[in-house]
Design a protein around this motif. Structure first.
Motif, short mmCIF file in Angstrom:
data_model
loop_
_atom_site.label_atom_id
_atom_site.label_comp_id
_atom_site.label_asym_id
_atom_site.label_seq_id
_atom_site.Cartn_x
_atom_site.Cartn_y
_atom_site.Cartn_z
N ALA A 245 0.84 -1.19 0.00
CA ALA A 245 0.00 0.00 0.00
C ALA A 245 0.88 1.25 0.00
O ALA A 245 1.97 1.26 0.59
N PRO A 246 0.45 2.34 -0.66
CA PRO A 246 1.26 3.56 -0.67
C PRO A 246 1.45 4.12 0.73
O PRO A 246 0.52 4.17 1.52
N LEU A 247 2.69 4.54 1.01
CA LEU A 247 3.00 5.21 2.27
C LEU A 247 3.07 6.72 2.07
O LEU A 247 2.44 7.48 2.79
N LEU A 248 3.87 7.14 1.08
CA LEU A 248 3.98 8.56 0.80
C LEU A 248 4.51 8.74 -0.62
O LEU A 248 4.95 7.80 -1.27
N THR A 249 4.44 9.98 -1.10
CA THR A 249 5.03 10.33 -2.39
C THR A 249 6.10 11.38 -2.16
O THR A 249 5.99 12.23 -1.28
N VAL A 250 7.16 11.30 -2.98
CA VAL A 250 8.30 12.20 -2.85
C VAL A 250 8.59 12.83 -4.20
O VAL A 250 8.69 12.12 -5.22
N ALA A 251 8.71 14.14 -4.22
CA ALA A 251 9.11 14.85 -5.43
C ALA A 251 10.63 14.84 -5.51
O ALA A 251 11.32 15.53 -4.75
N VAL A 252 11.15 14.02 -6.39
CA VAL A 252 12.60 13.89 -6.55
C VAL A 252 13.08 14.95 -7.53
O VAL A 252 12.50 15.13 -8.60
N GLY A 253 14.12 15.66 -7.16
CA GLY A 253 14.63 16.72 -8.00
C GLY A 253 14.21 18.09 -7.53
O GLY A 253 14.65 19.10 -8.05
N ALA A 254 13.34 18.12 -6.48
CA ALA A 254 12.96 19.40 -5.89
C ALA A 254 14.10 19.94 -5.07
O ALA A 254 15.01 19.20 -4.68
#
Length: 450
Positions: free
Chosen positions: A73-82
């Motif tokens: 199940a999804p835990l979190l989302t991360v914007a990579v490159g920010a």
């Protein structure tokens, strides 16, 4: 342009299929580094921190504290490159619980440092009752342990309304219990009392209506309801299965442990690391299992076979704030007393801190239960399924004993063996227990196996 990556609850291993979110360690907008722990979860085996394999900015979290999530199940989302204080943008791959990270967690930083954090006035409650109204910001609340957080959550108590009596406002268990008692007292005093002057009393001649007949209620009984989940639920499932499947029996014997205690004193007086009593009992236990290997086995009912195991992975019962756990000392038969002492100490500390990995809580082949630390002499424990036996050790206390033909005061211990009657009969079990007692009474007997 930033790429948004989804981090899912990883496969926790050892047959675990899910976990409960105990505490989020990051918020939306926080900058995270590779392998930084982002959430604390509780599985059926242990309390662990889950590291994030990506570096970037947290854009979303899935699941509130107390929510149970399945693996995948999804835990979190991360914007990579920010924008971030580190150049790391690729995942490390270290997403399995129990596999550590060599880097210290990055200091949490908001992407919008100029934003103000809203605050609300609350009426905090402390253990001494002298708290005053103060501003409490949003965000993580300093709590001494996840157990305290769970106690508050299960009783509907908002930790932000408490003022901790610990160092730097740390909320202790006593603070939560005090707040719950205060809330209960307020609930009792809030019940409206009768007002005799509001309504006129009936005339003296008015007939008194009969008391209504008692009505049976189908509502569940009142009281504190504690969910059987996490470690407590796993223990309940395993013990219930053991009782259903294993036809166990118990035998016991008293032994004179005076010479064993003297031997330990002599060892520790010779310099070097101290040897624990539990380590000596474990060494005796492995020696007895080498002589009676039937008790280091498991039963395969589908194949209708008793499987004798080559290695002794010795479990030992450890009582913690989260309940009873059984850490496992791998290859105990190949360790000396000094190595056993060190491993017992390491696993016990990890159990109390709630940092045992699933691998350290599974795979045992035999259990040593030192219930004497609770001040009791004997017990008939439930076998740790799927093992075949458990050795119990009571407290060692001075008792009158016939020694060399004369009555004397000796250090006496009660030993018990609970065994699966499918793997052996009473003769084998009695022989094992008698050999353990002989080694306790005459430690020199162990020299035969060294």
């Amino acid at each position: 342009m930033a790429q948004v990556l989804e981090f899912k609850l990883p496969d926790l291993g050892e047959g675990l299929t899910g976990a409960e979110i105990v505490r989020w360690l990051v918020q939306v907008g926080d900058v995270v580094a590779v392998d930084q722990p982002v959430v604390e979860v509780e599985t059926a085996k242990a309390m662990v921190d889950v590291p994030c394999p990506y570096a970037g900015v947290v854009t979303a979290r899935f699941g509130e504290e107390g929510t149970e999530l399945p693996v995948g199940a999804p835990l979190l989302t991360v914007a990579v490159g920010a924008p971030a204080p580190t150049d790391e943008t690729e995942g490390s791959g270290n997403v399995l619980v129990g596999y550590g990270t060599s880097q210290a967690p990055a200091r949490r930083r908001r992407v919008r440092p100029g934003e103000s954090v809203p605050a609300v006035p609350v009426e905090p409650v402390s253990a001494n009752g002298r708290a005053t109204v103060q501003e409490v910001p949003e965000g993580p609340v300093p709590v001494i342990s996840p157990l305290v957080r769970r106690l508050a959550r299960e009783n509907g108590l908002d930790l932000r309304e408490l003022h901790g009596s610990g160092p730097d406002g740390l909320i202790l268990r006593a603070d939560v219990e005090y707040a719950l008692r205060a809330a209960a007292a307020r609930g009792r005093t809030a019940v409206p009392s009768a007002e005799p002057h509001t309504h006129p009393a009936p005339a003296p001649s008015a007939p008194v209506p009969p008391a209504p007949a008692p009505v049976r209620s189908s509502a569940p009984p009142s009281g504190i309801r504690v969910p059987l989940k996490g470690v407590r639920g796993a223990v309940a499932d395993k013990l219930s299965r053991s009782r259903r499947e294993i036809p166990d029996a118990t035998c016991w014997v008293d032994a004179d442990a005076t010479e064993l205690m003297r031997a330990r004193t002599a060892m520790n007086g010779a310099g070097g690391p101290k040897i624990s009593l539990l380590a000596l009992l474990a060494r005796i236990c492995t020696a007895a299992l080498a002589r009676y290997p039937e008790l280091n086995s498991t039963v395969d009912m589908e194949a209708r076979e008793v499987v004798q195991l080559d290695h002794v992975h010795l479990g030992f019962a450890a009582q913690t704030e989260r309940g009873l756990v059984v850490p496992v000392v791998r290859d105990a038969h190949a360790r000396d007393a000094e190595s056993l002492t060190a491993e017992f100490a390491r696993l016990t500390e990890a159990a109390r801190a709630g940092t045992l990995t699933p691998a350290e809580l599974t795979g045992g082949t035999f259990t040593l239960n030192n219930y004497g630390v609770f001040g009791v002499d004997g017990s008939t424990p439930i076998i740790n399924h799927p093992e075949a036996a458990m050795l119990g050790v009571g407290r060692i206390i001075p008792k009158p004993w016939v020694h060399e033909g004369e009555l004397a005061v000796r250090q006496v211990v009660e030993l018990s063996l609970t065994f699966d009657h499918r793997v052996c009969d009473g003769g084998t079990a009695g022989g094992f227990l008698r050999h353990v007692a002989d080694c306790v009474e005459q430690p020199a007997v162990l020299l035969r196996t060294l």
